[in-house]
Design a protein around this motif. Structure first.
Motif, PDB file in Angstrom:
ATOM      1  N   GLY A  86     -73.849  50.025  48.785  1.00 34.85           N
ATOM      2  CA  GLY A  86     -73.445  49.350  50.003  1.00 34.85           C
ATOM      3  C   GLY A  86     -72.469  48.227  49.692  1.00 34.85           C
ATOM      4  N   ALA A  87     -71.727  47.800  50.693  1.00 32.82           N
ATOM      5  CA  ALA A  87     -70.772  46.719  50.506  1.00 32.82           C
ATOM      6  C   ALA A  87     -71.500  45.433  50.109  1.00 32.82           C
ATOM      7  N   ILE A  88     -70.906  44.693  49.178  1.00 34.56           N
ATOM      8  CA  ILE A  88     -71.510  43.423  48.746  1.00 34.56           C
ATOM      9  C   ILE A  88     -70.725  42.245  49.335  1.00 34.56           C
ATOM     10  N   GLY A  89     -70.025  42.516  50.422  1.00 32.83           N
ATOM     11  CA  GLY A  89     -69.249  41.499  51.110  1.00 32.83           C
ATOM     12  C   GLY A  89     -68.854  42.016  52.480  1.00 32.83           C
ATOM     13  N   PRO A  90     -68.015  41.288  53.207  1.00 30.22           N
ATOM     14  CA  PRO A  90     -67.587  41.695  54.539  1.00 30.22           C
ATOM     15  C   PRO A  90     -66.488  42.760  54.500  1.00 30.22           C
ATOM     16  N   TYR A  91     -66.843  43.927  54.061  1.00 30.09           N
ATOM     17  CA  TYR A  91     -65.890  45.044  54.008  1.00 30.09           C
ATOM     18  C   TYR A  91     -66.647  46.353  54.156  1.00 30.09           C
ATOM     19  N   SER A  92     -65.926  47.444  54.371  1.00 30.40           N
ATOM     20  CA  SER A  92     -66.518  48.778  54.523  1.00 30.40           C
ATOM     21  C   SER A  92     -66.320  49.579  53.252  1.00 30.40           C
ATOM     22  N   GLN A  93     -67.188  50.564  53.038  1.00 28.55           N
ATOM     23  CA  GLN A  93     -66.999  51.459  51.888  1.00 28.55           C
ATOM     24  C   GLN A  93     -65.650  52.158  51.981  1.00 28.55           C
ATOM     25  N   ALA A  94     -65.291  52.584  53.170  1.00 27.34           N
ATOM     26  CA  ALA A  94     -63.991  53.210  53.396  1.00 27.34           C
ATOM     27  C   ALA A  94     -63.654  53.144  54.868  1.00 27.34           C
ATOM     28  N   VAL A  95     -62.364  53.187  55.158  1.00 25.90           N
ATOM     29  CA  VAL A  95     -61.875  53.196  56.532  1.00 25.90           C
ATOM     30  C   VAL A  95     -60.837  54.304  56.659  1.00 25.90           C
ATOM     31  N   VAL A  96     -60.961  55.094  57.710  1.00 24.26           N
ATOM     32  CA  VAL A  96     -60.011  56.171  57.983  1.00 24.26           C
ATOM     33  C   VAL A  96     -59.143  55.777  59.176  1.00 24.26           C
ATOM     34  N   VAL A  97     -57.832  55.882  59.007  1.00 22.30           N
ATOM     35  CA  VAL A  97     -56.885  55.685  60.101  1.00 22.30           C
ATOM     36  C   VAL A  97     -56.026  56.944  60.164  1.00 22.30           C
ATOM     37  N   ASP A  98     -56.112  57.648  61.295  1.00 19.57           N
ATOM     38  CA  ASP A  98     -55.462  58.942  61.435  1.00 19.57           C
ATOM     39  C   ASP A  98     -56.050  59.871  60.364  1.00 19.57           C
ATOM     40  N   ARG A  99     -55.240  60.372  59.436  1.00 17.70           N
ATOM     41  CA  ARG A  99     -55.763  61.244  58.365  1.00 17.70           C
ATOM     42  C   ARG A  99     -55.812  60.535  57.011  1.00 17.70           C
ATOM     43  N   THR A 100     -55.553  59.238  57.001  1.00 16.34           N
ATOM     44  CA  THR A 100     -55.532  58.504  55.738  1.00 16.34           C
ATOM     45  C   THR A 100     -56.825  57.712  55.569  1.00 16.34           C
ATOM     46  N   MET A 101     -57.465  57.868  54.411  1.00 19.34           N
ATOM     47  CA  MET A 101     -58.692  57.138  54.116  1.00 19.34           C
ATOM     48  C   MET A 101     -58.447  56.136  52.998  1.00 19.34           C
ATOM     49  N   TYR A 102     -58.840  54.897  53.259  1.00 16.38           N
ATOM     50  CA  TYR A 102     -58.702  53.819  52.287  1.00 16.38           C
ATOM     51  C   TYR A 102     -60.102  53.497  51.742  1.00 16.38           C
ATOM     52  N   ILE A 103     -60.308  53.770  50.458  1.00 14.05           N
ATOM     53  CA  ILE A 103     -61.622  53.591  49.838  1.00 14.05           C
ATOM     54  C   ILE A 103     -61.652  52.276  49.076  1.00 14.05           C
ATOM     55  N   SER A 104     -62.617  51.433  49.407  1.00 17.36           N
ATOM     56  CA  SER A 104     -62.748  50.147  48.732  1.00 17.36           C
ATOM     57  C   SER A 104     -63.034  50.338  47.243  1.00 17.36           C
ATOM     58  N   GLY A 105     -62.692  49.310  46.461  1.00 14.84           N
ATOM     59  CA  GLY A 105     -62.915  49.380  45.023  1.00 14.84           C
ATOM     60  C   GLY A 105     -64.366  49.667  44.686  1.00 14.84           C
ATOM     61  N   GLN A 106     -64.570  50.637  43.812  1.00 16.96           N
ATOM     62  CA  GLN A 106     -65.913  51.034  43.407  1.00 16.96           C
ATOM     63  C   GLN A 106     -66.205  50.560  41.988  1.00 16.96           C
ATOM     64  N   LEU A 107     -67.304  49.847  41.858  1.00 17.68           N
ATOM     65  CA  LEU A 107     -67.795  49.416  40.550  1.00 17.68           C
ATOM     66  C   LEU A 107     -68.784  50.452  40.025  1.00 17.68           C
ATOM     67  N   GLY A 108     -69.199  50.269  38.807  1.00 24.74           N
ATOM     68  CA  GLY A 108     -70.183  51.181  38.223  1.00 24.74           C
ATOM     69  C   GLY A 108     -71.597  50.802  38.609  1.00 24.74           C
ATOM     70  N   LEU A 109     -71.839  50.668  39.909  1.00 28.32           N
ATOM     71  CA  LEU A 109     -73.156  50.272  40.406  1.00 28.32           C
ATOM     72  C   LEU A 109     -74.010  51.489  40.714  1.00 28.32           C
ATOM     73  N   ASP A 110     -75.264  51.410  40.335  1.00 27.12           N
ATOM     74  CA  ASP A 110     -76.230  52.450  40.691  1.00 27.12           C
ATOM     75  C   ASP A 110     -76.631  52.226  42.150  1.00 27.12           C
ATOM     76  N   PRO A 111     -76.408  53.218  43.033  1.00 24.61           N
ATOM     77  CA  PRO A 111     -76.738  53.031  44.453  1.00 24.61           C
ATOM     78  C   PRO A 111     -78.213  52.724  44.685  1.00 24.61           C
ATOM     79  N   ALA A 112     -79.069  53.213  43.801  1.00 29.20           N
ATOM     80  CA  ALA A 112     -80.507  53.033  43.987  1.00 29.20           C
ATOM     81  C   ALA A 112     -80.953  51.603  43.692  1.00 29.20           C
ATOM     82  N   THR A 113     -80.296  50.966  42.723  1.00 29.07           N
ATOM     83  CA  THR A 113     -80.732  49.622  42.300  1.00 29.07           C
ATOM     84  C   THR A 113     -79.738  48.528  42.680  1.00 29.07           C
ATOM     85  N   GLY A 114     -78.494  48.914  42.899  1.00 23.25           N
ATOM     86  CA  GLY A 114     -77.472  47.919  43.180  1.00 23.25           C
ATOM     87  C   GLY A 114     -77.024  47.172  41.949  1.00 23.25           C
TER      88      GLY A 114
END
Length: 211
Positions: A86-114
């Motif tokens: 999940g986001a660790i700040g005021p942002y989304s995992q990704a946002v789609v505008v029309d057919r373009t998707m902007y994916i926020s920077g992904q760290l090597g975080l385990d989704p289960a533990t954070g």
């Protein structure tokens, strides 16, 4: 057999969805025609006053979503999945505008533990790309839809190490890319990767020959 109001609406909804899944088959005029059909159904005096809320609500939704005002605007949609951190700040995992998707920077975080995975830069890179893959899946696409990435490194000397993992996920028609060393990354991470992807069908043209 004469079609009921519900049948007519459902048929139009299915045709609309079919068209939106295959953009080349969709024209603005045709999609607006679906909205016009929904408006005419709502205005039909023969429409029973006691028709269920779901049916009437679906007609209203079509009128709003396919109105000229909406059709002339770009649609923004937030992508979210529990299979990526999940986001660790005021942002989304990704946002789609029309057919373009902007994916926020992904760290090597385990989704289960954070928490960051153990194993250093290689494992963090692998987990960051796995997280990206889950976000892509949530938008019904995959790594082949990615057209641009940005790699942020805590140490530029890890560049080759990141490449060894990166090429396991991007094996052909490589996205454009930039890579930088930064002063620090969130959570003490060693690598962060963001991306831009295109949703829907993509046809790869033959690579132009160098002069």
């Amino acid at each position: 057999m004469k079609m009921t109001h519900r049948d007519r609406c459902e048929l139009q909804r299915r045709e609309m969805i079919k068209g939106l899944q295959f953009p080349p088959c969709t024209t603005t005029a045709w999609v607006r025609g679906v909205g016009a059909c929904a408006r005419s159904l709502l205005a039909d005096p023969a429409l029973p006053a006691v028709v269920d809320k779901d049916y009437r609500g679906s007609l209203v939704s079509l009128v709003v979503d396919l109105s000229p005002e909406t059709m002339s605007a770009l649609i923004r949609r937030v992508i979210s999945t529990a299979k990526a951190p999940g986001a660790i700040g005021p942002y989304s995992q990704a946002v789609v505008v029309d057919r373009t998707m902007y994916i926020s920077g992904q760290l090597g975080l385990d989704p289960a533990t954070g928490q960051l995975v153990t194993g250093g830069t290689s494992q963090e890179t692998k987990q960051a790309l796995i997280n990206m893959g889950e976000i892509l899946k949530a938008a019904n696409c995959d790594y082949n839809h990615v057209i641009k990435t940005t790699v942020l490194l805590a140490d530029i000397n890890d560049f080759n190490c990141v490449n060894e993992v990166y090429k396991q996920y991007f094996q052909s028609n490589f996205p454009a890319r930039a890579a930088y060393q930064v002063a620090a990354l969130p959570r003490g991470g060693r690598v962060e990767i963001e991306a831009v992807a295109i949703l829907g069908p993509i046809v790869n043209a033959p690579m132009e020959q160098k002069l």
